[in-house]
Structure formats: structure tokens, C-alpha cells
Design an enzyme around this catalytic site. Structure first.
Site, mmCIF file in Angstrom:
data_model
loop_
_atom_site.group_PDB
_atom_site.id
_atom_site.type_symbol
_atom_site.label_atom_id
_atom_site.label_comp_id
_atom_site.label_asym_id
_atom_site.label_seq_id
_atom_site.Cartn_x
_atom_site.Cartn_y
_atom_site.Cartn_z
ATOM 1 N N LYS A 114 0.808 -1.222 0.000
ATOM 2 C CA LYS A 114 0.000 0.000 0.000
ATOM 3 C C LYS A 114 0.839 1.268 0.000
ATOM 4 O O LYS A 114 0.337 2.336 -0.325
ATOM 5 C CB LYS A 114 -0.946 0.006 1.217
ATOM 6 N N LYS A 197 -3.851 -8.596 -8.428
ATOM 7 C CA LYS A 197 -5.168 -8.955 -7.898
ATOM 8 C C LYS A 197 -6.176 -7.846 -8.212
ATOM 9 O O LYS A 197 -5.806 -6.673 -8.350
ATOM 10 C CB LYS A 197 -5.099 -9.233 -6.393
ATOM 11 N N LYS A 200 -9.589 -2.297 -5.387
ATOM 12 C CA LYS A 200 -10.305 -1.019 -5.426
ATOM 13 C C LYS A 200 -9.466 0.076 -6.054
ATOM 14 O O LYS A 200 -9.985 1.023 -6.620
ATOM 15 C CB LYS A 200 -10.602 -0.567 -3.993
HETATM 16 P P1 TYM Z 1 -10.766 -5.631 2.303
HETATM 17 O O1 TYM Z 1 -11.856 -4.674 2.570
HETATM 18 O O2 TYM Z 1 -9.559 -5.159 1.563
HETATM 19 O O3 TYM Z 1 -11.305 -6.890 1.538
HETATM 20 C C1 TYM Z 1 -12.428 -7.593 1.993
HETATM 21 C C2 TYM Z 1 -12.302 -9.083 1.682
HETATM 22 O O4 TYM Z 1 -12.185 -9.309 0.283
HETATM 23 C C3 TYM Z 1 -11.056 -10.131 0.014
HETATM 24 N N1 TYM Z 1 -10.478 -9.739 -1.287
HETATM 25 C C4 TYM Z 1 -10.265 -10.584 -2.309
HETATM 26 N N2 TYM Z 1 -10.505 -11.895 -2.435
HETATM 27 C C5 TYM Z 1 -10.198 -12.468 -3.624
HETATM 28 N N3 TYM Z 1 -9.666 -11.783 -4.670
HETATM 29 C C6 TYM Z 1 -9.400 -10.463 -4.578
HETATM 30 N N4 TYM Z 1 -8.917 -9.800 -5.614
HETATM 31 C C7 TYM Z 1 -9.709 -9.799 -3.347
HETATM 32 N N5 TYM Z 1 -9.598 -8.512 -2.920
HETATM 33 C C8 TYM Z 1 -10.068 -8.499 -1.658
HETATM 34 C C9 TYM Z 1 -10.110 -9.852 1.166
HETATM 35 O O5 TYM Z 1 -9.176 -10.886 1.341
HETATM 36 C C10 TYM Z 1 -11.054 -9.732 2.332
HETATM 37 O O6 TYM Z 1 -11.412 -11.007 2.827
HETATM 38 N N6 TYM Z 1 -8.244 -5.997 6.580
HETATM 39 C C11 TYM Z 1 -9.433 -6.454 5.889
HETATM 40 C C12 TYM Z 1 -10.713 -6.142 6.611
HETATM 41 C C13 TYM Z 1 -10.759 -6.561 8.031
HETATM 42 C C14 TYM Z 1 -10.963 -7.891 8.492
HETATM 43 C C15 TYM Z 1 -10.984 -7.789 9.914
HETATM 44 C C16 TYM Z 1 -11.153 -9.114 7.860
HETATM 45 C C17 TYM Z 1 -10.652 -5.774 9.129
HETATM 46 N N7 TYM Z 1 -10.787 -6.493 10.248
HETATM 47 C C18 TYM Z 1 -11.154 -8.914 10.697
HETATM 48 C C19 TYM Z 1 -11.315 -10.247 8.668
HETATM 49 C C20 TYM Z 1 -11.316 -10.141 10.063
HETATM 50 C C21 TYM Z 1 -9.482 -5.770 4.531
HETATM 51 O O7 TYM Z 1 -8.942 -4.737 4.337
HETATM 52 O O8 TYM Z 1 -10.313 -6.329 3.660
#
Ligand code: TYM
Length: 331
Positions: A114, A197, A200
Site C-alpha cells: 500500500k 489482484k 479497489k
Molecule cells: P478488504 O476490505 O480489503 O477486503 C475484503 C475481503 O475481500 C477479500 N479480497 C479478495 N478476495 C479475492 N480476490 C481479490 N482480488 C480480493 N480482494 C479483496 C479480502 O481478502 C477480504 O477477505 N483488513 C481487511 C478487513 C478486516 C478484516 C478484519 C477481515 C478488518 N478487520 C477482521 C477479517 C477479520 C481488509 O482490508 O479487507
């Protein structure tokens, strides 16, 4: 016996989820919620680790809640709430930060990714300690399983390390959680740059399928996905990343294994294949989009639901926080 506890969350950092979030997370959550006591959060405290406009953030929180429900999360069965509504998250984050090594936090690859563009000097301290807040999220709920895409695996491993370290130093306080990562759909790639990947913050919007895109736009993006010149429909991540990604997407949309899809499309051209993928994605996402827009028509009802669920979440979280504070000698 009570069902095991499940916890996961997503950031409200864009106006729509993308297909990676849908396949890597939401689709799995929906399937798992009947076998687990599930908590699903909207992690707005994580979203503000990079600048967010307040009014836009508020709207994005509601839009994400609507997408969770439209995507199949049942708010009467699972606890769907907003992270910042439960004060214990920020409080436990501080306690855990004091037992997290600076070097350990520096090894988190997502922070490196990031900050690759803008440089670490320009990043906030909040972005650096982001995984510690994520550990607090998970540990507050005595979580056993954490379904995530594979980009979050390292953060769940850190959470396990912190739980074990805390328990060893201060006595058994936290449940040690396990990541659950879906094979195949764990990483969905960008349609225009299939070696990165789907994200966003992609440079080219054509590579990202947004849940709230118009169906015609979604179909067009899939028909223009980058493939290769070989012409055969088979999975090969190294040599054929575009086709492999489309196979993973079609498998996730239809529940048909990739090997069966390879057989089904043997000898067919990319045009036919892409149309099948586009049709399957649109068939899956169009109703989710419509239901999301419908739910957004009644923001007061969404707010009521989020308030009620935050109370439920706080009961569990406050009890764990109290235990952790007591263990550390703070109460
Ligand atoms: P975030 O908001 O970036 O993404 C949410 C979920 O989507 C999955 N993901 C993907 N899976 C497959 N292919 C992709 N290209 C892809 N892009 C995103 C992510 O792996 C995630 O499961 N830190 C986390 C949010 C969070 C969280 C937590 C998750 C905060 N606290 C506690 C689990 C438990 C995040 O930024 O996800």
C-alpha cells in the site's frame, strides 16, 4: 452445543464491492453463516487509515451494509455491525500494540504494497498499525474461524501470534483463531492486468467488476478481458493468467469445478467462453445490485438495524476487553 464463532469484515472504502470481495469473502460468508455464530463488520476505522471525505464515508458504510444483506447475509441470524460503533475495538488495539514488535509489524506485506506508490514517509501511523486493529477485531469475539481472501492471511497469522503471546504472558485470555481461505477464489485478478489482484485502487477501471455496475457494463468488461493468443481454454496461472482467472470466476459463479469447465469448453473459442462467463456473472450479480439499491431506499431502516446489532456486538466485545485489561493489571 453453540456453533463455533466466525468473524470477518470489509472496508467501506469504495462506493461498491468488487468481484474479488464478492468471491473471496461475501459468497463464502453466506455459505458459512448457517454453521457458525457469525459476526460481520464494516471496518470504518480501517478505512480512515487513508484519507476519506466524511460524507462519502458515511454513505459508503450504508452502501456496504446494503451489499452485505443483498449478498445474502441475514442480519437476524448474523451480527452485522459497524466497527467504530463498538468502542472496544480501538481500546483493545492499544493493548495489543504494546505487545506487537516494531519489526514484526514492519514485515506485513500489505503495508509494503500500500505504500509502494506514495512511499512510507507519506503513510499514516494508522496504516502501519492497521493489522493490530484487525487482530483486536478478531480477538474481541473469541473467534475460531476467519474467512478471508489470501491477501489477509498474513494478518490472521499475526493475530494468532499476538493471541498466543498475550495468553502466555498474562494467562489464557483469547481464543486463537484460524484463517479459512477458499481454494481457487482466494484471489481474483484484474481483468486487464491478470497478474495483479483485482483491487479497489486499480489504475484501469475496465479491469475491475463492481457489484453495483450496470449489468451491460459488467458484460462488456468481461468480453474485453485480456487473454492470450494460444486459443485453448485451460487453467495455467503462469502461462495463461487471463484465461485462468476467467475459469476461476466461472467456477465460483456456477459451482462447477475448473476441471469440468475445461472439459466443457474444450475446442471452443474465447468469444463463446467469455460470453458464458459474462452471462454467469450478470445472472449472479444483477439481483444483488437491485436488492442493494432497494435497501438503500430506506436508510433509516439500515441505520436502525446497524444500531441494534452494534449493541449485540458490544456486549461480547466489552466482556473480552474487560478480561484483557484485568489480565494486564489495568483494572
Ligand atoms: P478488504 O476490505 O480489503 O477486503 C475484503 C475481503 O475481500 C477479500 N479480497 C479478495 N478476495 C479475492 N480476490 C481479490 N482480488 C480480493 N480482494 C479483496 C479480502 O481478502 C477480504 O477477505 N483488513 C481487511 C478487513 C478486516 C478484516 C478484519 C477481515 C478488518 N478487520 C477482521 C477479517 C477479520 C481488509 O482490508 O479487507
Amino acid at each position: 452445543m453453540a456453533n463455533p464463532r466466525l468473524y470477518s469484515g470489509m472496508q467501506p472504502s469504495s462506493g461498491s464491492l468488487h468481484l474479488g470481495n464478492y468471491i473471496g469473502a461475501l459468497q463464502q460468508w453466506r455459505a458459512m453463516q448457517s454453521d457458525f455464530d457469525a459476526f460481520f463488520s464494516i471496518v470504518d476505522l480501517h478505512a480512515i487509515t487513508v484519507p476519506q471525505a466524511p460524507d462519502v464515508l458515511r454513505e459508503q458504510v450504508r452502501t456496504l451494509a446494503a451489499q452485505y444483506i443483498a449478498g445474502g447475509i441475514d442480519p437476524d441470524r448474523s451480527c452485522l455491525y459497524v466497527q467504530s460503533h463498538v468502542a472496544a475495538h480501538a481500546q483493545l488495539q492499544w493493548l495489543l500494540a504494546t505487545i506487537t514488535g516494531f519489526g514484526e509489524a514492519s514485515r506485513m506485506t500489505q503495508f509494503k504494497d500500500k505504500t509502494a506508490k506514495g512511499g512510507q514517509e507519506a503513510a499514516s501511523v494508522g496504516l502501519f498499525t492497521y493489522p493490530v486493529l484487525m487482530a483486536a477485531d478478531i480477538l474481541l469475539y473469541d473467534t475460531e474461524v476467519v474467512p478471508v481472501g489470501d491477501d489477509q492471511k498474513q494478518h490472521v497469522e499475526l493475530t494468532r501470534d499476538l493471541a498466543e503471546r498475550f495468553n502466555k504472558r498474562f494467562g489464557k485470555t483469547f481464543t486463537v483463531p484460524k484463517p479459512v481461505i477458499l481454494a481457487g477464489g482466494a484471489r481474483i485478478y484484474d481483468l486487464q492486468a491478470p497478474e495483479s489482484k483485482m483491487s479497489k485502487s486499480a489504475d484501469n477501471d475496465k479491469g475491475v467488476i463492481w457489484l453495483l455496475d450496470e449489468p451491460a457494463r459488467t458484460a462488456k468488461k468481461i468480453r474485453s478481458a485480456v487473454t492470450d493468443t494460444e486459443g485453448s481454454i485451460r487453467a495455467d496461472r503462469a502461462e495463461k493468467p487471463g484465461v485462468t482467472n476467467l475459469l476461476d470466476i466461472l467456477a465460483a459463479m456456477t459451482g462447477t469445478p475448473v476441471a469440468a469447465l475445461e472439459e466443457e469448453f474444450a475446442g471452443q473459442g474465447y468469444g463463446v467462453f467469455k460470453t458464458a462467463v459474462a452471462d454467469a456473472v450478470v445472472a449472479e450479480l444483477a439481483p444483488v445490485r437491485e436488492r442493494t439499491l432497494e435497501l438503500l431506499g430506506d436508510p433509516a431502516e439500515l441505520d436502525r438495524l446497524l444500531d441494534a446489532n452494534a449493541e449485540r456486538a458490544a456486549e461480547v466485545a466489552d466482556a473480552t476487553l474487560a478480561r484483557a485489561m484485568e489480565a494486564m493489571g489495568l483494572r
